[in-house]
Every structure is written in structure tokens, then in C-alpha cells.
Design a protein around this motif. Structure first.
Motif, PDB file in Angstrom:
ATOM      1  N   GLY A 188      44.091  49.338 -23.874  1.00 19.69           N
ATOM      2  CA  GLY A 188      43.972  48.941 -22.477  1.00 19.69           C
ATOM      3  C   GLY A 188      45.125  49.466 -21.649  1.00 19.69           C
ATOM      4  N   ALA A 189      44.915  49.483 -20.328  1.00 18.41           N
ATOM      5  CA  ALA A 189      45.950  49.980 -19.428  1.00 18.41           C
ATOM      6  C   ALA A 189      45.963  49.202 -18.109  1.00 18.41           C
ATOM      7  CB  ALA A 189      45.747  51.469 -19.166  1.00 18.41           C
ATOM      8  N   GLY A 190      45.437  47.974 -18.134  1.00 25.76           N
ATOM      9  CA  GLY A 190      45.461  47.124 -16.945  1.00 25.76           C
ATOM     10  C   GLY A 190      46.753  46.300 -16.910  1.00 25.76           C
ATOM     11  N   GLY A 191      46.719  45.205 -16.164  1.00 24.68           N
ATOM     12  CA  GLY A 191      47.914  44.385 -15.983  1.00 24.68           C
ATOM     13  C   GLY A 191      48.440  43.794 -17.285  1.00 24.68           C
ATOM     14  N   ALA A 192      47.529  43.308 -18.108  1.00 29.80           N
ATOM     15  CA  ALA A 192      47.946  42.693 -19.373  1.00 29.80           C
ATOM     16  C   ALA A 192      48.581  43.739 -20.288  1.00 29.80           C
ATOM     17  CB  ALA A 192      46.744  42.045 -20.056  1.00 29.80           C
ATOM     18  N   ALA A 193      48.003  44.945 -20.284  1.00 25.32           N
ATOM     19  CA  ALA A 193      48.558  46.028 -21.099  1.00 25.32           C
ATOM     20  C   ALA A 193      49.948  46.411 -20.591  1.00 25.32           C
ATOM     21  CB  ALA A 193      47.626  47.235 -21.063  1.00 25.32           C
ATOM     22  N   ARG A 194      50.112  46.419 -19.290  1.00 22.12           N
ATOM     23  CA  ARG A 194      51.431  46.737 -18.722  1.00 22.12           C
ATOM     24  C   ARG A 194      52.479  45.752 -19.217  1.00 22.12           C
ATOM     25  NH1 ARG A 194      51.951  49.988 -13.630  1.00 22.12           N
ATOM     26  NH2 ARG A 194      50.121  51.280 -13.803  1.00 22.12           N
ATOM     27  N   ALA A 195      52.130  44.472 -19.206  1.00 23.28           N
ATOM     28  CA  ALA A 195      53.075  43.453 -19.679  1.00 23.28           C
ATOM     29  C   ALA A 195      53.439  43.709 -21.141  1.00 23.28           C
ATOM     30  CB  ALA A 195      52.464  42.064 -19.504  1.00 23.28           C
ATOM     31  N   ALA A 196      52.433  44.036 -21.946  1.00 26.28           N
ATOM     32  CA  ALA A 196      52.672  44.269 -23.374  1.00 26.28           C
ATOM     33  C   ALA A 196      53.517  45.517 -23.597  1.00 26.28           C
ATOM     34  CB  ALA A 196      51.330  44.407 -24.108  1.00 26.28           C
ATOM     35  N   VAL A 197      53.157  46.611 -22.933  1.00 20.63           N
ATOM     36  CA  VAL A 197      53.879  47.870 -23.139  1.00 20.63           C
ATOM     37  C   VAL A 197      55.331  47.727 -22.688  1.00 20.63           C
ATOM     38  CG1 VAL A 197      54.029  50.296 -22.415  1.00 20.63           C
ATOM     39  CG2 VAL A 197      51.808  49.298 -22.973  1.00 20.63           C
ATOM     40  N   TYR A 198      55.531  47.022 -21.583  1.00 21.84           N
ATOM     41  CA  TYR A 198      56.891  46.815 -21.077  1.00 21.84           C
ATOM     42  C   TYR A 198      57.738  46.054 -22.094  1.00 21.84           C
ATOM     43  CZ  TYR A 198      60.536  45.856 -17.598  1.00 21.84           C
ATOM     44  OH  TYR A 198      61.725  45.794 -16.915  1.00 21.84           O
ATOM     45  N   GLY A 199      57.167  44.986 -22.616  1.00 20.39           N
ATOM     46  CA  GLY A 199      57.895  44.164 -23.593  1.00 20.39           C
ATOM     47  C   GLY A 199      58.118  44.891 -24.907  1.00 20.39           C
ATOM     48  N   LEU A 200      57.089  45.532 -25.403  1.00 22.29           N
ATOM     49  CA  LEU A 200      57.179  46.226 -26.703  1.00 22.29           C
ATOM     50  C   LEU A 200      58.181  47.373 -26.630  1.00 22.29           C
ATOM     51  CD1 LEU A 200      53.360  46.307 -27.485  1.00 22.29           C
ATOM     52  CD2 LEU A 200      55.080  45.067 -28.812  1.00 22.29           C
ATOM     53  N   SER A 201      58.127  48.137 -25.556  1.00 24.68           N
ATOM     54  CA  SER A 201      59.065  49.253 -25.417  1.00 24.68           C
ATOM     55  C   SER A 201      60.493  48.735 -25.321  1.00 24.68           C
ATOM     56  CB  SER A 201      58.753  50.076 -24.162  1.00 24.68           C
ATOM     57  OG  SER A 201      57.456  50.559 -24.228  1.00 24.68           O
ATOM     58  N   GLY A 202      60.627  47.595 -24.652  1.00 19.68           N
ATOM     59  CA  GLY A 202      61.953  47.005 -24.465  1.00 19.68           C
ATOM     60  C   GLY A 202      62.639  46.626 -25.769  1.00 19.68           C
TER      61      GLY A 202
END
Ligand code: ATR
Length: 271
Positions: free
Chosen positions: A123-137
Motif C-alpha cells: 500500500g501507499a496511502g496514509g496508513a502506509a506512509r505512517a508505517a514506512v516512516y516508522g519502519l525507516s526511522g
């Protein structure tokens, strides 16, 4: 009375009031109340001012207002990166997004360690953004698979994270620690749908985390269990994003188990 609440359109089926009010009760915080407020899209700005003027301390913001409220609050770095506000504090008129910490806290609570590991986000919507931001962090190597490839490319450019866009086949060929479904595919009533292709085996040893929590066991989770994989549903993320908002508004440590119980009860009693 200290009032907080959720705004959305529609909002009737929100589980947040049950979760927060159970927490207030359990802690004897009888001067706190969590409301649900239906706000049509065209009056969001006006409604925010009204609610603040009527003494609301803060709000959760849900579909379709998460982007719309951004110009009217001071969005913090996380909300700006994700491009959506889900929690407002009227006392300083700030907006944040607790989906990211809710998701990351739930990984920790489930003993899922992903620092330095490869992770697939669907996914690449809002929920995916939250996940990618956290995981990358936390140093995960994030691979995004999305129906619309360009949206995944845009997500990476906007978040300025070091992640890659892949197909299912490419991602499945790698050693992966975690797969996250950050879309609503599999949600009731379309419970027989799963994003992952039925004929493609899930990577061995990957934990499957499905952000969908209704039903508790999605088609994707069933597929994964059939293969012997560990699965985690999305209820913990829902609780922990709420717990983060609770802490922000009240300054009090949230009773997470009470919040879980309230949700189980609500979900088992039907809509
Ligand atoms: P949210 O903010 O809840 O993440 P969203 O912004 O509407 O919701 O994003 C939904 C995500 O689910 C997107 O990644 C979407 O894929 P596209 O970017 O290609 O639209 C994905 N999605 C939703 N329904 C889908 C389906 N039936 N098949 C594949 N992907 C789907």
C-alpha cells in the motif's frame, strides 16, 4: 467536564469512544468524556473553531478529514511527513499523527524487531506512509508494493526515506522479516479478498501484520497461517494510536489492557 472526541463523516461506527471512555472509567477520571461528532466535509474549519470554543480539549480526526484539518492546526513533523493529522490538541492548536507510533509501539509489544531487517509494506496511502516512516526511522529496509507504482514512488520522495518500490514477485524472492498490509483490502464486508497473490508463497519466516482488525483474522492472515507463518492483526495498532492520543490529552499513562478489552467487547457485540 474535560471533553475530547472523534470527528469524521460518517462516525457512528467509530470504536474510539468505547475505548477511551472505558479508560477514563477505569482510572476514575469521571470529569473526562470522549464524544463522537459527525462533521460534514464542507464545515470542517468552522467545526474546529466551534468545538474549541465549546471547551473541547482535543480531537481524533478520521476519514475524510485527516488532510483537511492540516491548514487549521500547527502540524508537527510526523503529521507533515505523513501528510495527515489524526490527533489535535486545542490547548496549543497542534496536530500530530499517532498512527505511526501506534504501529511501532505494537511491533515492540509483539516482540517484532525489524531494525536492519527487510520489510514489505503493501500500500501507499496514509496508513502506509505512517508505517514506512516508522519502519525507516528504526533502520528497516523497506520495500513497498502498491497497485499504483507511482504512488509508492511519490511516498518515498515525500518522506525522503531510503526505501524501494517492488513487485510482489521481486519482494517475495528476498529474505523478509515482516510484511505489513497497510491497505483496507480484506476489511469487512469483503473478507475474502487478499492483496497477496494466492499462487505466490509468502516469504518463509516473515511475520504477517495486517492493519485490518475487522475481521480479526483476515484472508491474508489465514493464507499466512496456512503456510505456518506468524500473524498479527491490526487491533493493537488501533489501541496504541488511541493510547498515544490519551496520553497527549490527559498526561496520564493509558490503561492499554482496559482499552483492548473495551474493543474486544465492542467488536464481539457486532456493529
Ligand atoms: P489509507 O489512507 O487508509 O491508507 P488510501 O489513501 O485510500 O487509504 O490508500 C489505500 C491504499 O490501498 C492504496 O495503496 C491503494 O492502492 P492504489 O494506490 O493503487 O490506489 C490500496 N488499495 C485499495 N484497494 C485496493 C485494491 N482493491 N487492490 C489493490 N490495492 C488497493
Amino acid at each position: 467536564m474535560n471533553k475530547v472526541g472523534a470527528i469524521g463523516w460518517p462516525i457512528e461506527h467509530s470504536l474510539s469512544p468505547a475505548m477511551h471512555n472505558a479508560a477514563f472509567q477505569a482510572l476514575g477520571m469521571n470529569d473526562w468524556f470522549y464524544d463522537k461528532i459527525a462533521i460534514p466535509p464542507d464545515i470542517v474549519k468552522l467545526s474546529l473553531r466551534e468545538l474549541r470554543d465549546h471547551g473541547y480539549i482535543g480531537l481524533n480526526v478520521t476519514v475524510p478529514h485527516k488532510q483537511a484539518v492540516m491548514p487549521f492546526v500547527k502540524a508537527d513533523a510526523i503529521a507533515k511527513a505523513i501528510g495527515a493529522v489524526n490527533t489535535i490538541d486545542f490547548r496549543n492548536n497542534t496536530g500530530t499523527n499517532t498512527d505511526c507510533s501506534g504501529f511501532m509501539d505494537d511491533l515492540v509489544a509483539n516482540g517484532i524487531h525489524i531494525s536492519g531487517e527487510a520489510v514489505i509494506v503493501l500500500g501507499a496511502g496514509g496508513a502506509a506512509r505512517a508505517a514506512v516512516y516508522g519502519l525507516s526511522g528504526v533502520g528497516a529496509k523497506v520495500m513497498i508494493v502498491n497497485r499504483t507504482r507511482q504512488r509508492a514512488e511519490d511516498l518515498i520522495a515525500d518522506l525522503q526515506v531510503n526505501a524501494s518500490v517492488m513487485t510482489y514477485e521481486e519482494a517475495a524472492a528476498l529474505p523478509v522479516a515482516l510484511i505489513v498490509n497497510a491497505t483496507s483490502v480484506g476489511l469487512e464486508p469483503k473478507i475474502h479478498e487478499s492483496l497477496w497473490p494466492e499462487d505466490l508463497p509468502l516469504p518463509k519466516d516473515a511475520v504477517i501484520y495486517d492493519m485490518v482488525y475487522r475481521p480479526a483474522r483476515t484472508r491474508l492472515m489465514q493464507m499466512a497461517e496456512g503456510q505456518g507463518s506468524r500473524v498479527v492483526g491490526g487491533l493493537g495498532m488501533l489501541v496504541r494510536q488511541g493510547a498515544a492520543a490519551f496520553k497527549l490529552w490527559t498526561g496520564v499513562e493509558p490503561p492499554v489492557e482496559v482499552m483492548f478489552s473495551a474493543l474486544y467487547e465492542k467488536l464481539s457485540s457486532g456493529p
